[in-house]
Design an enzyme around this catalytic site. Structure first.
Site, short mmCIF file in Angstrom:
data_model
loop_
_atom_site.label_atom_id
_atom_site.label_comp_id
_atom_site.label_asym_id
_atom_site.label_seq_id
_atom_site.Cartn_x
_atom_site.Cartn_y
_atom_site.Cartn_z
N ASN A 1 -39.23 -140.45 76.03
CA ASN A 1 -38.18 -141.18 76.76
C ASN A 1 -38.55 -142.64 76.98
O ASN A 1 -38.22 -143.23 78.01
CB ASN A 1 -37.92 -140.51 78.11
CG ASN A 1 -37.52 -139.06 77.97
OD1 ASN A 1 -36.82 -138.69 77.04
ND2 ASN A 1 -37.97 -138.23 78.90
N SER B 1 -36.55 -134.04 76.86
CA SER B 1 -36.99 -132.72 77.34
C SER B 1 -35.87 -131.70 77.24
O SER B 1 -36.11 -130.51 77.06
CB SER B 1 -37.45 -132.82 78.79
OG SER B 1 -38.72 -133.40 78.89
N ASP C 1 -30.04 -115.62 85.91
CA ASP C 1 -29.50 -115.98 84.61
C ASP C 1 -30.56 -115.95 83.50
O ASP C 1 -30.25 -116.17 82.33
CB ASP C 1 -28.89 -117.40 84.68
CG ASP C 1 -27.57 -117.51 83.93
OD1 ASP C 1 -27.14 -116.52 83.33
OD2 ASP C 1 -26.97 -118.60 83.93
N ASP D 1 -37.29 -135.84 63.47
CA ASP D 1 -36.72 -134.87 62.54
C ASP D 1 -35.25 -134.58 62.77
O ASP D 1 -34.46 -134.54 61.83
CB ASP D 1 -37.53 -133.57 62.62
CG ASP D 1 -38.96 -133.76 62.16
OD1 ASP D 1 -39.18 -133.86 60.95
OD2 ASP D 1 -39.85 -133.84 63.03
N ASP E 1 -44.70 -125.45 79.52
CA ASP E 1 -44.11 -126.40 80.47
C ASP E 1 -44.68 -126.15 81.87
O ASP E 1 -45.84 -125.78 82.01
CB ASP E 1 -42.58 -126.24 80.45
CG ASP E 1 -41.85 -127.54 80.73
OD1 ASP E 1 -41.89 -128.01 81.88
OD2 ASP E 1 -41.24 -128.10 79.80
N ASP F 1 -54.04 -117.90 86.63
CA ASP F 1 -53.60 -116.54 86.94
C ASP F 1 -52.54 -116.11 85.93
O ASP F 1 -52.13 -116.88 85.07
CB ASP F 1 -53.07 -116.45 88.38
CG ASP F 1 -51.86 -117.33 88.63
OD1 ASP F 1 -50.85 -117.20 87.91
OD2 ASP F 1 -51.91 -118.17 89.56
N ASN G 1 -22.16 -113.27 81.55
CA ASN G 1 -22.47 -112.56 82.79
C ASN G 1 -21.72 -113.15 83.98
O ASN G 1 -22.01 -112.83 85.13
CB ASN G 1 -23.98 -112.56 83.05
CG ASN G 1 -24.54 -113.97 83.18
OD1 ASN G 1 -23.84 -114.95 82.96
ND2 ASN G 1 -25.81 -114.06 83.54
N ASP H 1 -50.68 -118.75 83.48
CA ASP H 1 -50.68 -119.98 84.27
C ASP H 1 -52.04 -120.65 84.11
O ASP H 1 -53.02 -120.25 84.75
CB ASP H 1 -50.40 -119.65 85.74
CG ASP H 1 -50.32 -120.89 86.62
OD1 ASP H 1 -50.77 -121.97 86.19
OD2 ASP H 1 -49.81 -120.78 87.75
N ILE I 1 -24.69 -120.63 83.25
CA ILE I 1 -24.49 -121.19 81.92
C ILE I 1 -24.76 -120.15 80.85
O ILE I 1 -25.23 -119.04 81.15
CB ILE I 1 -25.42 -122.41 81.69
CG1 ILE I 1 -26.90 -121.96 81.73
CG2 ILE I 1 -25.17 -123.49 82.72
CD1 ILE I 1 -27.85 -122.96 81.14
N HIS J 1 -38.72 -128.13 85.94
CA HIS J 1 -38.54 -128.62 84.58
C HIS J 1 -38.56 -127.49 83.56
O HIS J 1 -37.68 -127.41 82.67
CB HIS J 1 -39.64 -129.64 84.28
CG HIS J 1 -39.45 -130.41 83.02
ND1 HIS J 1 -39.98 -130.00 81.81
CD2 HIS J 1 -38.82 -131.59 82.78
CE1 HIS J 1 -39.68 -130.89 80.87
NE2 HIS J 1 -38.98 -131.87 81.43
#
Length: 285
Positions: A133, A195, A17, A171, A8, A33, A56, A28, A60, A42
């Protein structure tokens, strides 16, 4: 010990989190790098759905407490090139990822990306992708490739999202409307799209593999589909595929202890007249 790669825009590896489940293994490909830091948001949002830390007292809870790694192949605007995406998939496989989550795609199939997915499939890696989408039934790739689990989006009422792409190649379905998850700089955000549905399915697949560590990718895929809730038309349909994923069913139902298992079957009609012919498609393990 399950490792999930998020191909992504990268992942904010410093997010409180995510930090406990993040492993520094990716690359990357946009900036060439070794730090696939998210400069869009995203990828971090998708990563949280899969593996945000539970219990924690912040943010979420991700679907699975597994390791996640980032392969950054999309830039700060969310766009990317097929060679970067193919390299990201191959690199994730070579670094030991068992599941690859791809919340991106195009209506134009890429032979290069398909080659990378074929390599992943040959190495026993499960590739999961967003269905798209477009709100149409135009095939969306890489989701529409046979080797890939294509995921459509549902809303909080278990109805197909208005924007979701659909078709006989999908699926499973998963939640994808108003999904709250992690965002860069210790933030959180609500986003919608297939996504978001894709990492839901990837997270449940990771739960399955945690529960049944000796299973193959094909068996994990079968379990993900077989234990989903059959919504819409009975059996396979163009909006839900095999159904909306169900994490509880997926980890509680064990694989039948038989040499041969019929995974699913399709019949074009409900009955066959005496003396006539018909075709029944059956998937058997």
């Amino acid at each position: 010990t399950v490792l999930v790669a998020v191909v992504d825009t990268g992942i904010d590896s410093n997010h409180t989190d995510l930090v406990s489940n993040y492993v520094h293994l990716g690359y990357d490909w946009v900036n060439s790098d070794s730090d696939p830091m998210d400069d869009n948001g995203h990828g971090t949002h998708c990563a949280g759905i899969i593996a945000a830390t539970i219990n924690n007292s912040i943010g979420i809870a991700g679907l699975a407490q597994v390791r996640i790694m980032a392969e950054k192949a999309l830039d700060q605007n969310g766009g990317g090139y097929e060679d970067d995406l193919a390299n990201a998939i191959i690199d994730a496989v070579n670094r030991g990822a068992q599941i690859i989550s791809c919340s991106w795609g195009s209506t134009v199939p890429s032979a290069l990306i398909h080659d990378a997915i074929t390599y992943a499939d040959s190495q026993g890696v499960l590739v999961i992708a967003a269905a798209g989408n477009t709100g149409s039934n135009t095939p969306h790739y890489p989701g529409a490739f046979d080797e890939v689990v294509a995921v459509t989006a549902t809303d909080s009422s278990d109805l197909p999202a208005s924007f979701t792409t659909y078709g006989d190649w999908v699926d499973v379905a998963a939640p994808g409307v108003n999904i709250y998850s992690t965002y860069p700089n210790n933030g959180y955000a609500t986003m919608s799209g297939t996504s978001m549905a894709c990492p839901h399915a990837a997270g449940v697949a990771a739960l399955i593999w945690s529960r049944f560590p000796n299973w193959t990718a094909k068996l994990v895929r079968y379990q993900l589909q077989y234990t989903s809730d059959d919504l819409g038309s009975v059996g396979l349909d163009q909006y839900y595929g095999n159904g909306r994923i169900n994490a509880k069913n997926a980890v509680e139902q064990s694989q039948p202890n038989h040499d041969v298992v019929i995974a699913n079957w399709q019949t074009p009609t409900q009955y066959v007249k005496l003396g006539s012919q018909n075709i029944i498609n059956i998937t058997i393990f």
